[in-house]
Design an enzyme around this catalytic site. Structure first.
Site, PDB file in Angstrom:
ATOM      1  N   ARG A  76       0.834  -1.213   0.000  1.00  0.00           N
ATOM      2  CA  ARG A  76       0.000   0.000   0.000  1.00  0.00           C
ATOM      3  C   ARG A  76       0.862   1.254   0.000  1.00  0.00           C
ATOM      4  NH1 ARG A  76      -2.322   0.231   6.106  1.00  0.00           N
ATOM      5  NH2 ARG A  76      -0.620  -0.844   7.136  1.00  0.00           N
ATOM      6  N   LYS A  95       1.633   6.497   1.327  1.00  0.00           N
ATOM      7  CA  LYS A  95       1.171   5.271   1.975  1.00  0.00           C
ATOM      8  C   LYS A  95      -0.349   5.311   2.052  1.00  0.00           C
ATOM      9  CE  LYS A  95       1.816   2.465   6.140  1.00  0.00           C
ATOM     10  NZ  LYS A  95       2.675   2.255   7.318  1.00  0.00           N
ATOM     11  N   ASP A 237      11.044  -7.140   7.557  1.00  0.00           N
ATOM     12  CA  ASP A 237      10.579  -6.225   6.504  1.00  0.00           C
ATOM     13  C   ASP A 237      10.304  -4.833   7.066  1.00  0.00           C
ATOM     14  OD1 ASP A 237       8.437  -7.930   7.679  1.00  0.00           O
ATOM     15  OD2 ASP A 237       7.114  -6.525   6.656  1.00  0.00           O
TER      16      ASP A 237
HETATM   17  P1  AMP Z   1       3.104  -4.218   8.165  1.00  0.00           P
HETATM   18  O1  AMP Z   1       2.876  -5.260   9.209  1.00  0.00           O
HETATM   19  O2  AMP Z   1       2.233  -3.010   8.275  1.00  0.00           O
HETATM   20  O3  AMP Z   1       4.545  -3.844   8.054  1.00  0.00           O
HETATM   21  O4  AMP Z   1       2.683  -4.860   6.757  1.00  0.00           O
HETATM   22  C1  AMP Z   1       3.147  -6.110   6.320  1.00  0.00           C
HETATM   23  C2  AMP Z   1       2.882  -6.273   4.854  1.00  0.00           C
HETATM   24  O5  AMP Z   1       1.479  -6.215   4.571  1.00  0.00           O
HETATM   25  C3  AMP Z   1       3.521  -5.247   3.951  1.00  0.00           C
HETATM   26  O6  AMP Z   1       3.937  -5.912   2.793  1.00  0.00           O
HETATM   27  C4  AMP Z   1       2.411  -4.272   3.673  1.00  0.00           C
HETATM   28  O7  AMP Z   1       2.593  -3.586   2.466  1.00  0.00           O
HETATM   29  C5  AMP Z   1       1.218  -5.198   3.610  1.00  0.00           C
HETATM   30  N1  AMP Z   1      -0.044  -4.525   3.950  1.00  0.00           N
HETATM   31  C6  AMP Z   1      -0.463  -4.145   5.182  1.00  0.00           C
HETATM   32  N2  AMP Z   1      -1.686  -3.565   5.105  1.00  0.00           N
HETATM   33  C7  AMP Z   1      -2.052  -3.577   3.798  1.00  0.00           C
HETATM   34  C8  AMP Z   1      -3.195  -3.132   3.077  1.00  0.00           C
HETATM   35  N3  AMP Z   1      -4.243  -2.561   3.684  1.00  0.00           N
HETATM   36  N4  AMP Z   1      -3.201  -3.317   1.740  1.00  0.00           N
HETATM   37  C9  AMP Z   1      -2.181  -3.904   1.112  1.00  0.00           C
HETATM   38  N5  AMP Z   1      -1.089  -4.351   1.733  1.00  0.00           N
HETATM   39  C10 AMP Z   1      -1.008  -4.192   3.062  1.00  0.00           C
HETATM   40 MG    MG Z   2       5.788  -2.909   7.063  1.00  0.00          MG
END
Ligand code: AMP
Ligand code: MG
Length: 485
Positions: A76, A95, A237
């Site tokens: 996103r 974002k 990540d």
């Molecule tokens: P995070 O735990 O926020 O670091 O996210 C982990 C992964 O999930 C990353 O690859 C983000 O880009 C993806 N991600 C989290 N929320 C969304 C969303 N609403 N739409 C698309 N990808 C998401």
């Molecule tokens: Mg992340």
């Protein structure tokens, strides 16, 4: 490595908050938000592009909660490109501007709630002097987004010299087939050439990159610990190769001191509890080292060199942490028992669940030239029900300060001033963010902007902000922060 894309902007966007100080530091004009054709509001809500902007989403992988999660990527986030600015080349990201090829089944959106938290905390960390990605602005819309409940969409514009993560290296280490690691090598070269110029001539670039990541991560972990910051999702990540705080999700600052505090409601085992963070930083560096391995000539010596670089983390972190505690205690010289003095204070604080920020701030005003029991020392002493325990510690502290001739903490003394530069008065407590969120969800954004102003100068007393420096209200305990964002 990246996929070109169009953004899916917010419908009828509005400005929620913006960062003129950052725009100015980058050399942008004071009226940068009035830029037209297309308008800045359209650009920063994902509805239009300025010439030269070419949105891409990058692919990365990573370990989530200690387990290999395979391919993730910017699900996103859109990278609009990089800009030459007065503070060096900076990448600009949106974002929450819609789905990308890496969204998996998610919607590519970010809700207003988590976007306010990211906007405010990036700038709060910057105010605290802690390396972080920055937030340029926050736009929002009434457009619905489904999470546990229906919420509304927002876009945070983030700025950093690089958003490259450990997970980018893991991705290309993993996807390089049959020993072909050309992309991994180009990624390494790119980071060295563009961001770590001091290592361009290094005999072994992979080792140089790892050493840099080790040093920066160790320093970052110490900086987080020293302000009671919990990241909440230290997956690989979410680890910046440049040692920046990145991806603000279920983070939290400690209120009452509990070393085992878990700020992420989804982290049921407490992997990312406050006291585990330095160790997790180390674990993540092992994952990075593993990813860099294919770039080393396969030899015992190379492996040994890698191990040595990794091992240097422990000393680097210990030194950085000791320096941080010493500064928080106002000690300007070094004595062998300084670490113990800090640890013993932390133990007392843990026993009482003394408020982390308030305890250290009150310590700035502690009159070590007087006895612990005098009224002047009551503000600090009263935080501890265990009075004998506190008094005994305070006497050791006074004796330690006497060794450097700085027992007087009255307003003009250097110790008092020095301590006020490292022990913040204001942090972004969950309940403060929550209040701003609730008001913004009801259409009133001014609290976000007020907190942004406040947190730019977290060490300076600001008129009318007494409540922001106070203990959290009882209702704060009921706030649950999870990965949902
Ligand atoms: P995070 O735990 O926020 O670091 O996210 C982990 C992964 O999930 C990353 O690859 C983000 O880009 C993806 N991600 C989290 N929320 C969304 C969303 N609403 N739409 C698309 N990808 C998401
Ligand atoms: Mg992340």
């Amino acid at each position: 490595m990246a996929t070109a894309l169009g953004a899916q902007g917010l419908h009828q966007p509005r400005w929620v908050a913006w960062n003129d100080a950052l725009a100015q530091a980058m050399g942008w004009p004071a009226d940068w938000r009035s830029a037209d054709a297309p308008s800045a509001l359209d650009v920063f809500s994902g509805n239009a592009l300025w010439p030269g902007m070419e949105p891409v989403a990058t692919v990365y992988s990573g370990h989530q909660f200690g387990v290999w999660a395979g391919q993730l990527g910017d699900g996103r986030v859109l990278l609009l490109g990089d800009l030459q600015t007065n503070c060096g080349a900076q990448e600009i990201q949106l974002k929450g501007a819609g789905a990308t090829p890496y969204s998996r089944r998610a919607d590519g959106r970010a809700v207003l709630r988590s976007s306010i938290r990211e906007f405010l905390c990036s700038e709060a960390m910057h105010g605290l002097g802690i390396p972080t990605t920055r937030a340029l602005c926050l736009t929002a819309s009434a457009q619905a987004v489904r999470r546990e409940t229906m919420e509304t969409a927002a876009v945070v514009t983030r700025v950093a010299p690089s958003f490259i993560r450990f997970g980018h290296f893991e991705h290309f280490a993993h996807s390089g087939e049959n020993g072909h690691h050309e992309v991994l090598q180009s990624l390494l070269d790119f980071v060295i050439e563009h961001h770590l110029a001091e290592h361009r001539q290094a005999p072994n670039r992979a080792l140089a990159l790892l050493q840099s990541a080790v040093d920066r991560t160790a320093d970052l972990m110490a900086a987080w610990q020293a302000v009671g910051f919990c990241h909440g999702v230290m997956n690989t990540d979410n680890m910046s190769i440049l040692g920046l705080t990145i991806d603000y999700g279920p983070f939290g600052f400690l209120d009452g001191f509990d070393p085992q505090h878990i700020c992420n409601h989804s982290d049921d085992r407490g992997r990312y509890a406050w006291q585990n963070q330095p160790q997790i930083g180390y674990w993540n560096l092992h994952a990075l080292a593993q990813a860099l391995m294919p770039l080393l000539a396969p030899s015992k010596d190379a492996e040994q060199a890698m191990v040595e670089v990794l091992k240097s983390y422990e000393q680097r972190f210990a030194d950085a942490m000791r320096d941080r505690w010493r500064a928080k205690l106002g000690l300007s010289t070094q004595q062998p028992d300084d670490g113990k003095l800090a640890v013993d204070l932390l133990s007392l604080m843990a026993e009482q669940r003394a408020d982390f920020t308030i305890t250290f701030r009150r310590l700035c005003d502690y009159r070590a030239d007087l006895a612990p029991e005098v009224p002047a020392n009551a503000p600090l002493r009263d935080l501890f029900l265990n009075r004998p325990g506190f008094d005994a510690w305070a006497r050791r502290y006074a004796a330690r300060l006497a060794m450097e001739g700085g027992t007087d903490a009255s307003a003009q003394t250097p110790r008092h001033e020095r301590m006020r530069r490292v022990n913040p008065l204001y942090i972004l407590r969950n309940h403060m963010a929550e209040t701003a969120i609730r008001r913004a969800q009801a259409g009133e954004d001014s609290e976000v902007r007020r907190l942004h102003q406040l947190l730019q100068r977290p060490f300076d007393e600001q008129a009318g902000c007494e409540l922001d420096a106070d203990f959290p209200p009882d209702w704060a305990q009921a706030i649950e922060v999870s990965c949902s964002s």
